[in-house]
Design a protein around this motif. Structure first.
Motif, PDB file in Angstrom:
ATOM      1  N   ALA A 272       0.855  -1.267  -0.040  1.00 57.85           N
ATOM      2  CA  ALA A 272      -0.192   0.135   0.113  1.00 57.85           C
ATOM      3  C   ALA A 272       0.844   1.307  -0.185  1.00 57.85           C
ATOM      4  O   ALA A 272       0.522   2.070  -0.679  1.00 57.85           O
ATOM      5  N   ALA A 273       1.827   1.076   0.856  1.00 56.36           N
ATOM      6  CA  ALA A 273       2.837   2.660   0.912  1.00 56.36           C
ATOM      7  C   ALA A 273       3.548   2.465  -0.489  1.00 56.36           C
ATOM      8  O   ALA A 273       3.730   3.654  -0.907  1.00 56.36           O
ATOM      9  N   ILE A 274       4.117   1.417  -1.228  1.00 53.68           N
ATOM     10  CA  ILE A 274       4.554   1.607  -2.458  1.00 53.68           C
ATOM     11  C   ILE A 274       3.958   2.128  -3.400  1.00 53.68           C
ATOM     12  O   ILE A 274       4.118   2.956  -4.180  1.00 53.68           O
ATOM     13  N   ARG A 275       2.297   1.931  -3.193  1.00 55.39           N
ATOM     14  CA  ARG A 275       1.431   2.357  -4.248  1.00 55.39           C
ATOM     15  C   ARG A 275       1.345   4.083  -4.063  1.00 55.39           C
ATOM     16  O   ARG A 275       0.794   4.764  -5.207  1.00 55.39           O
ATOM     17  N   THR A 276       1.705   4.471  -2.954  1.00 56.93           N
ATOM     18  CA  THR A 276       1.384   5.927  -2.595  1.00 56.93           C
ATOM     19  C   THR A 276       2.503   6.631  -3.730  1.00 56.93           C
ATOM     20  O   THR A 276       2.553   7.898  -3.969  1.00 56.93           O
ATOM     21  N   LEU A 277       3.843   5.968  -4.259  1.00 53.78           N
ATOM     22  CA  LEU A 277       4.683   6.728  -5.118  1.00 53.78           C
ATOM     23  C   LEU A 277       4.304   6.367  -6.631  1.00 53.78           C
ATOM     24  O   LEU A 277       4.964   7.115  -7.219  1.00 53.78           O
ATOM     25  N   GLY A 278       3.194   6.038  -6.848  1.00 51.21           N
ATOM     26  CA  GLY A 278       2.672   6.082  -8.173  1.00 51.21           C
ATOM     27  C   GLY A 278       2.109   4.556  -8.617  1.00 51.21           C
ATOM     28  O   GLY A 278       2.924   3.627  -7.983  1.00 51.21           O
ATOM     29  N   ASP A 279       0.989   4.434  -9.519  1.00 52.12           N
ATOM     30  CA  ASP A 279       0.705   3.048  -9.868  1.00 52.12           C
ATOM     31  C   ASP A 279       1.812   2.167 -10.464  1.00 52.12           C
ATOM     32  O   ASP A 279       1.691   1.133 -10.421  1.00 52.12           O
ATOM     33  N   GLY A 280       2.943   2.903 -10.978  1.00 52.53           N
ATOM     34  CA  GLY A 280       3.738   2.201 -11.663  1.00 52.53           C
ATOM     35  C   GLY A 280       5.180   1.697 -11.003  1.00 52.53           C
ATOM     36  O   GLY A 280       6.041   1.266 -11.461  1.00 52.53           O
TER      37      GLY A 280
ATOM     38  N   GLY B 100      11.403   8.667  -2.887  1.00 53.95           N
ATOM     39  CA  GLY B 100      10.344   8.258  -1.894  1.00 53.95           C
ATOM     40  C   GLY B 100      10.286   6.981  -1.267  1.00 53.95           C
ATOM     41  O   GLY B 100       9.979   7.073  -0.080  1.00 53.95           O
ATOM     42  N   LEU B 101      10.929   6.101  -1.498  1.00 53.90           N
ATOM     43  CA  LEU B 101      11.208   5.075  -0.632  1.00 53.90           C
ATOM     44  C   LEU B 101      11.968   5.427   0.604  1.00 53.90           C
ATOM     45  O   LEU B 101      11.532   4.867   1.810  1.00 53.90           O
ATOM     46  N   ASP B 102      12.910   6.222   0.506  1.00 53.91           N
ATOM     47  CA  ASP B 102      13.673   6.768   1.654  1.00 53.91           C
ATOM     48  C   ASP B 102      12.833   7.288   2.536  1.00 53.91           C
ATOM     49  O   ASP B 102      12.894   7.350   3.572  1.00 53.91           O
ATOM     50  N   ARG B 103      11.894   8.229   2.033  1.00 53.34           N
ATOM     51  CA  ARG B 103      10.718   9.144   2.884  1.00 53.34           C
ATOM     52  C   ARG B 103       9.893   7.931   3.684  1.00 53.34           C
ATOM     53  O   ARG B 103       9.663   8.413   4.997  1.00 53.34           O
TER      54      ARG B 103
ATOM     55  N   VAL C   1      18.552  -3.892 -10.948  1.00 55.64           N
ATOM     56  CA  VAL C   1      17.962  -2.640 -11.988  1.00 55.64           C
ATOM     57  C   VAL C   1      18.035  -1.552 -11.425  1.00 55.64           C
ATOM     58  O   VAL C   1      17.762  -1.307 -10.248  1.00 55.64           O
ATOM     59  N   SER C   2      18.503  -0.359 -12.283  1.00 58.14           N
ATOM     60  CA  SER C   2      18.608   0.950 -11.528  1.00 58.14           C
ATOM     61  C   SER C   2      17.232   1.499 -11.116  1.00 58.14           C
ATOM     62  O   SER C   2      16.426   1.360 -11.901  1.00 58.14           O
ATOM     63  N   LEU C   3      17.015   1.924 -10.232  1.00 61.42           N
ATOM     64  CA  LEU C   3      16.043   2.722  -9.689  1.00 61.42           C
ATOM     65  C   LEU C   3      15.732   4.207  -9.889  1.00 61.42           C
ATOM     66  O   LEU C   3      16.836   4.900  -9.531  1.00 61.42           O
TER      67      LEU C   3
ATOM     68  N   ALA D 109      21.034   1.643  10.253  1.00 58.66           N
ATOM     69  CA  ALA D 109      19.673   1.930  10.022  1.00 58.66           C
ATOM     70  C   ALA D 109      19.016   3.323  10.321  1.00 58.66           C
ATOM     71  O   ALA D 109      18.391   3.871   9.539  1.00 58.66           O
ATOM     72  N   ALA D 110      19.525   3.544  11.620  1.00 62.03           N
ATOM     73  CA  ALA D 110      19.236   5.109  12.343  1.00 62.03           C
ATOM     74  C   ALA D 110      19.784   6.050  11.111  1.00 62.03           C
ATOM     75  O   ALA D 110      19.340   7.274  10.830  1.00 62.03           O
ATOM     76  N   ALA D 111      21.185   5.915  10.744  1.00 63.26           N
ATOM     77  CA  ALA D 111      21.801   6.846  10.206  1.00 63.26           C
ATOM     78  C   ALA D 111      21.040   6.976   8.664  1.00 63.26           C
ATOM     79  O   ALA D 111      21.089   8.290   8.295  1.00 63.26           O
ATOM     80  N   ARG D 112      20.852   6.029   8.101  1.00 59.57           N
ATOM     81  CA  ARG D 112      20.209   6.159   7.038  1.00 59.57           C
ATOM     82  C   ARG D 112      18.944   6.835   7.005  1.00 59.57           C
ATOM     83  O   ARG D 112      18.391   7.713   6.257  1.00 59.57           O
ATOM     84  N   ALA D 113      18.039   6.511   7.865  1.00 59.88           N
ATOM     85  CA  ALA D 113      16.745   7.196   8.054  1.00 59.88           C
ATOM     86  C   ALA D 113      16.982   8.535   8.353  1.00 59.88           C
ATOM     87  O   ALA D 113      16.118   9.301   8.030  1.00 59.88           O
ATOM     88  N   ALA D 114      17.838   9.019   9.194  1.00 54.58           N
ATOM     89  CA  ALA D 114      18.070  10.321   9.792  1.00 54.58           C
ATOM     90  C   ALA D 114      18.584  11.424   8.672  1.00 54.58           C
ATOM     91  O   ALA D 114      17.914  12.284   8.356  1.00 54.58           O
ATOM     92  N   LYS D 115      19.477  10.576   7.797  1.00 55.87           N
ATOM     93  CA  LYS D 115      19.902  11.551   6.723  1.00 55.87           C
ATOM     94  C   LYS D 115      18.889  11.633   5.695  1.00 55.87           C
ATOM     95  O   LYS D 115      18.635  12.513   4.900  1.00 55.87           O
ATOM     96  N   SER D 116      17.828  10.649   5.334  1.00 53.94           N
ATOM     97  CA  SER D 116      16.861  10.682   4.599  1.00 53.94           C
ATOM     98  C   SER D 116      15.912  11.554   4.768  1.00 53.94           C
ATOM     99  O   SER D 116      15.454  12.617   4.057  1.00 53.94           O
TER     100      SER D 116
END
Length: 263
Positions: A103-111, A130-133, A121-123, A171-178
């Protein structure tokens, strides 16, 4: 600058759920670890961001994130695939929706992630941000276990050891920087502005919540928005010299005052 890549998990393609359960148990016991992930592409570089995506309706989610830990390994005899070392820094059970559910992934767009069928695969940058947020909006689970009688090999209180562990938690560092970005929240220093690509995505993470407020011998949920700050190396050292290292406002006042009184 780190790039973003997706690595897929297909439970019906030689990697059963039991193997993922093994990864979850490994992380619970030892923390971040390196796992060789099946991958055909050689486009990645060490340090690139990795998002592990579960395929199929039952497990459609991002259930692990980390970084590429090395180059693509040579093909082994009688093995159809090549493997890439990926350092797993956050992981959650895909049966429970993983780190970012469908459900959260779908908030980034249908595709978003819809056409991805293979690892490496390059993202697209907007999807990665959006995933980081979404990751940053999750509470961080951190064991707040402090043993005041444990043998200490260095002159350091148990609370300081816990403080350092919290600040070094990937995990904390990645989330905090994001969430907070990479500009020092005390003095405004920007490593990328000062050093170019060398300073890209670099900042230190400081734990703000007073350790005395953490319950001992149990797990504590930490909020990436209120419990962490991003600081340059100088400000990070200075905040630890304050009587209260959680008082970011006090450090800002000192920096502002000193800046106004330079001759």
């Amino acid at each position: 600058m780190a790039r973003d890549f997706v690595f897929v998990w297909q439970p019906n393609d030689g990697f059963p759920k039991a193997d993922v359960d093994g990864l979850l148990a490994r992380f619970a016991a030892d923390g971040p670890f390196i796992e060789d992930w099946r991958c055909a592409t050689g486009q990645t570089r060490p340090g690139d961001n990795a998002y592990v995506f579960g395929q199929g309706a039952a497990h459609r989610c991002i259930f692990a994130v980390g970084t590429v830990a090395g180059p693509l390994k040579p093909r082994q005899p009688n093995v159809a695939y090549r493997y890439l070392p990926v350092r797993i820094e956050m992981i959650a059970d895909p049966d429970a929706g993983g780190l970012i559910d469908a459900a959260a992934i779908r908030t980034l767009g249908d595709g978003a992630l819809k056409s991805i069928r293979r690892s490496g695969v390059s993202l697209a940058a907007p999807i990665a941000r959006g995933l980081d947020r979404l990751l940053a909006s999750r509470p961080i689970l951190e064991p707040a276990v402090v043993d005041p009688v444990a043998e200490v090999l260095v002159s350091e209180t148990p609370e300081m050891r816990l403080h350092r562990r919290l600040e070094r938690n990937p995990a904390a560092a990645r989330a905090a920087k994001s969430w907070h970005g990479c500009r020092c929240q005390a003095c405004g220093f920007d490593f990328e502005q000062a050093y170019g690509d060398l300073g890209s995505d670099f900042i230190e993470v400081h734990h703000l919540k007073p350790l005395a407020s953490l319950p001992r011998d149990q797990t504590t949920l930490l909020n990436v928005v209120t419990d962490f700050a991003v600081l340059c190396a100088n400000c990070h050292r200075m905040i630890h010299r304050l009587p209260d290292p959680s008082d970011l406002a006090a450090l800002r006042r000192i920096v502002t005052y000193q800046a106004g009184h330079q001759t």
